[in-house]
Write an enzyme that holds these catalytic residues in place. Structure first.
Site, PDB file in Angstrom:
ATOM      1  N   CYS A   2       0.837  -1.199   0.000  1.00 59.01           N
ATOM      2  CA  CYS A   2       0.000   0.000   0.000  1.00 59.01           C
ATOM      3  C   CYS A   2       0.867   1.243   0.000  1.00 59.01           C
ATOM      4  CB  CYS A   2      -0.853   0.050   1.244  1.00 59.01           C
ATOM      5  SG  CYS A   2      -1.968  -1.321   1.404  1.00 59.01           S
ATOM      6  N   ASN A  98      -1.565   1.303   5.987  1.00 57.44           N
ATOM      7  CA  ASN A  98      -0.714   0.273   5.410  1.00 57.44           C
ATOM      8  C   ASN A  98      -0.379  -0.685   6.536  1.00 57.44           C
ATOM      9  OD1 ASN A  98       1.067  -1.204   3.934  1.00 57.44           O
ATOM     10  ND2 ASN A  98       2.634   0.376   3.760  1.00 57.44           N
ATOM     11  N   GLY A  99      -0.601  -1.981   6.333  1.00 60.32           N
ATOM     12  CA  GLY A  99      -0.283  -2.956   7.375  1.00 60.32           C
ATOM     13  C   GLY A  99      -1.483  -3.827   7.690  1.00 60.32           C
ATOM     14  N   GLU A 478      16.414 -18.264  -9.058  1.00 64.75           N
ATOM     15  CA  GLU A 478      16.085 -16.871  -9.365  1.00 64.75           C
ATOM     16  C   GLU A 478      15.453 -16.760 -10.763  1.00 64.75           C
ATOM     17  OE1 GLU A 478      15.582 -14.151  -8.089  1.00 64.75           O
ATOM     18  OE2 GLU A 478      15.978 -12.585  -9.557  1.00 64.75           O
ATOM     19  N   LYS A 482      11.765 -15.244 -11.382  1.00 60.92           N
ATOM     20  CA  LYS A 482      11.572 -14.067 -12.248  1.00 60.92           C
ATOM     21  C   LYS A 482      10.516 -14.374 -13.302  1.00 60.92           C
ATOM     22  CE  LYS A 482      13.118 -11.542 -10.918  1.00 60.92           C
ATOM     23  NZ  LYS A 482      13.767 -10.896  -9.831  1.00 60.92           N
ATOM     24  N   GLU A 485       7.003 -14.635 -11.750  1.00 54.03           N
ATOM     25  CA  GLU A 485       6.507 -13.341 -11.288  1.00 54.03           C
ATOM     26  C   GLU A 485       5.857 -12.523 -12.394  1.00 54.03           C
ATOM     27  OE1 GLU A 485       9.157 -11.337  -7.849  1.00 54.03           O
ATOM     28  OE2 GLU A 485      10.262 -11.734  -9.674  1.00 54.03           O
ATOM     29  N   HIS A 501      15.799 -37.556  -9.192  1.00 53.30           N
ATOM     30  CA  HIS A 501      15.142 -38.029  -7.975  1.00 53.30           C
ATOM     31  C   HIS A 501      13.667 -37.632  -7.956  1.00 53.30           C
ATOM     32  CE1 HIS A 501      18.927 -39.387  -6.350  1.00 53.30           C
ATOM     33  NE2 HIS A 501      19.459 -38.241  -6.764  1.00 53.30           N
ATOM     34  N   LYS A 601       5.927  -4.444  -4.362  1.00 52.92           N
ATOM     35  CA  LYS A 601       7.366  -4.218  -4.400  1.00 52.92           C
ATOM     36  C   LYS A 601       8.009  -4.339  -3.029  1.00 52.92           C
ATOM     37  CE  LYS A 601      11.282  -2.995  -6.260  1.00 52.92           C
ATOM     38  NZ  LYS A 601      11.962  -4.091  -6.988  1.00 52.92           N
TER      39      LYS A 601
END
Ligand code: HGA
Length: 606
Positions: A2, A98-99, A478, A482, A485, A501, A601
């Site tokens: 937020c 926010n929270g 990573e 990426k 996302e 495996h 973000k």
């Protein structure tokens, strides 16, 4: 997450609020709203989806007045609907938050016992209704806000606006950052300095537990104990920086392209002109610890995974590693001779901050690697190392990741030097390798056209596998993150040796397998695993260097060739194809690259 903004201005507030919210769009959100005081009366406009929907609404139903608050919401409690969008309001007060208010159920019950019903699914509405209750009990606005805040449990950054009080905003923070901006006869509130970038560069950060009474004449701040306190006013250069795409189609593309420059800046900070490591003094004594704990979330966690290889292989320092959301509740013992290092781009990641506080409580020495040097994590650390990446706006982290790696790499070399686990010549060679990085990444960026072409094929896939071994395993993780996302394609990463495996059962001609393998000491092993995939009809995209391509390119679907590099630092260079493939696959699929669905973000809730 937020975004919050508050304005006590001398001009119309609505356009300023919407512009400031625009600067916060990068944090990720699903609805937006503002409230202003028009001749003392509260008015609210809210809209689901992008900010443009709110702007459209304001064209048809304008809000006038010089005082106001605004919010971009990333829903935690209640769907992203107009009713759940902030500001929430009672009859004479509006609030943005926010929270997470953890005791919102109890507060709802208390309100309901007094005949006050809620009309949204959010935790935040209880804050507005509680404050209204106190106003109804004849408390003045300042006291009503203080009494409300005292009842809240959980994490919050809050900003209150009161009917008939055009010269007052109350701001408060606990667990979520909040900043006060100083103008000429105007005052502002923002969830970060970037929000206020077009309004002012003079910022006062609130501390944990602070409550601020903001008027056009200035700000009066009270700490968690209710004592009046002074917090420093700072000039924030970054806030003034233009948040623009510099000719690129997306912030992510701009930030990928910026890497040679920001890495060079970081190198200038961490290496002397003679090529020696230069860490801020006093730095950590690596000979006084027997263990290092690395904690982070998301991409920063993968940077820690790479660093584990560096600290263990080069500095012979045992490393324990965990994601912050697990570490904080795992109650891990922290031996006396240990230090803990926390990595976060924003420096506000809620879980990482909580993990840091746990480690601090255990008496560990605290280091952090952050981009935002004014952040809570930086301020709570014994030693905070900046990554100097500049503002990162794209939700998918790119330049912050490579800069985090660079700082962790320099730190690992310093650890090796102090602990005597590296000889002079090897140290000099690795330092030389670090210095070569900006140039190599610049060369590496020339694979963009190839990545774009290959990505058209990847965009057709439903599932994609990434493989890597040793230092390249975290890079595979990573790469998969990426891609997930921003392209929403399901991707998984495995340590190459693990494939047989279980996950090899997934391999067929429809599942591209991306193998990240520079020609290093483990290359032959990875290539064997790659052959196992190809023997089962798997379609392999090999990312390697010229030597690797020569040896193992046959039979693959595609090969992307990077320049040769000191194998120790290969993870930094191989981040580039991981980023470019994700970016171009997302562009080919037409997804919202900079603000992917459901993501935020700076993750300031747990
Ligand atoms: N809990 C509030 C605010 C959510 C938030 O802070 N997101 O970053 C809500 O769901 O509206």
């Amino acid at each position: 997450m937020c975004g919050i903004v508050g304005v006590l201005g001398t001009h119309e507030a609505a356009p300023l609020l919407v512009e400031a919210l625009g600067r916060l769009e990068y944090r990720g959100y699903d609805s937006a709203g503002i409230a202003t005081l028009d001749e003392g009366r509260l008015g609210r406009r809210r809209a689901v989806g992008k900010l443009v929907n709110l702007s459209d609404k304001l064209v048809h139903e304008p809000l006038r007045g010089h005082s106001g608050i605004g919010h971009t919401r990333w829903a935690t409690h209640g769907a992203p609907t107009e009713a759940n969008a902030h500001p929430h309001a009672g009859a004479r007060v509006a609030v943005v938050h926010n929270g997470i208010i953890e005791n919102y159920r109890e507060l709802r019950e208390e309100l309901s016992a007094r005949g006050i019903g809620t009309s949204t699914d959010t935790d935040t509405e209880t804050v507005a209704l509680l404050c209204q209750l106190y106003l109804d009990q004849q408390m003045p606005p300042r006291e009503a806000a203080a009494a409300t805040i005292a009842k809240l449990e959980g994490a919050y950054a809050l900003c209150f606006l009161f009917e008939d009080e055009p010269d007052l905003l109350i701001a408060a923070r606990k667990g979520s950052p909040l900043a006060i901006g100083h103008g000429e006869g105007e005052m502002f509130v923002g969830s970060d300095a970037i929000a206020l970038g077009n309004l002012t560069d003079r910022i006062t950060y609130l501390d944990e537990g602070d409550r601020a009474e903001v008027t056009r004449a200035g700000v009066v701040i009270f700490d968690a104990q209710g004592r009046e306190v002074t917090r420093p006013e700072k000039r924030i250069a970054q806030a003034a920086a233009q948040v623009d795409k510099a000719g690129h189609k997306h912030f992510m593309a701009k930030e990928i392209a910026e890497q040679p420059r920001v890495l060079a800046a970081a190198l200038g900070h961490y290496l002397t002109p003679e090529g020696r490591i230069a860490l801020p003094e006093p730095c950590i004594d690596f000979t006084a610890i027997d263990r290092l704990t690395l904690v982070a979330c998301g991409t920063a966690f993968y940077a820690c995974n790479v660093a584990k290889y560096w600290f263990e292989q080069v500095a012979r320092l045992p490393v324990e590693i965990d994601v912050a959301s697990e570490f904080r509740y795992r109650e891990p013992p922290m031996p006396a001779r240990s230090a803990a290092l926390f990595v976060s781009q924003s420096g506000e990641t809620a879980d990482t901050l909580a993990a840091l506080r746990y480690a601090k409580g255990q008496g560990a020495q605290i280091l952090s690697v952050v981009n935002v040097t004014e952040s809570s994590i930086a301020r709570d650390s014994d030693i905070a190392l900046p990554i100097l990446a500049g503002a990162e706006i794209g939700v998918a982290s790119t330049k912050a990741f490579t800069c985090q790696l660079l700082v962790l790499g320099a730190l690992a070399l310093e650890a090796a030097r102090q602990r005597g686990t590296i000889d002079e010549a090897t140290l000099a060679a690795h330092l030389q390798g670090l210095r070569a990085l900006p140039g190599l990444i610049d060369q590496g960026l020339s694979i963009e056209a190839e990545c774009q072409r290959v990505s058209r094929g990847l965009a057709e896939a439903r599932d994609i596998l990434f493989l890597g071994r040793g230092r390249m395993y975290p890079l595979a993780l990573e790469g998969a993150l990426k891609l997930k996302e921003i392209s929403y394609i399901h991707a998984e990463a495995y340590a190459s040796g693990e494939l047989k495996h279980g996950p090899i059962a997934l391999v067929d001609e429809h599942v591209p397998v991306i193998v990240m393998a520079p020609h290093d000491e483990l290359f032959d092993k990875t290539v064997s695993n790659m052959q196992e995939v190809m023997a089962r009809g798997g379609k392999v995209l090999l990312i390697t260097d010229t030597k690797g391509a020569r040896i193992a390119g046959d039979g693959t679907w595609e090969v992307i060739t990077l320049p040769e590099i000191d194998p120790l630092w290969a993870p930094i260079l191989y981040a580039v194809p991981a980023q470019l493939l994700a970016y171009h696959t997302a562009v080919a699929k037409g997804t919202d690259v900079d603000q992917p669905r459901n993501l935020a973000k700076s993750v300031t809730v747990e």
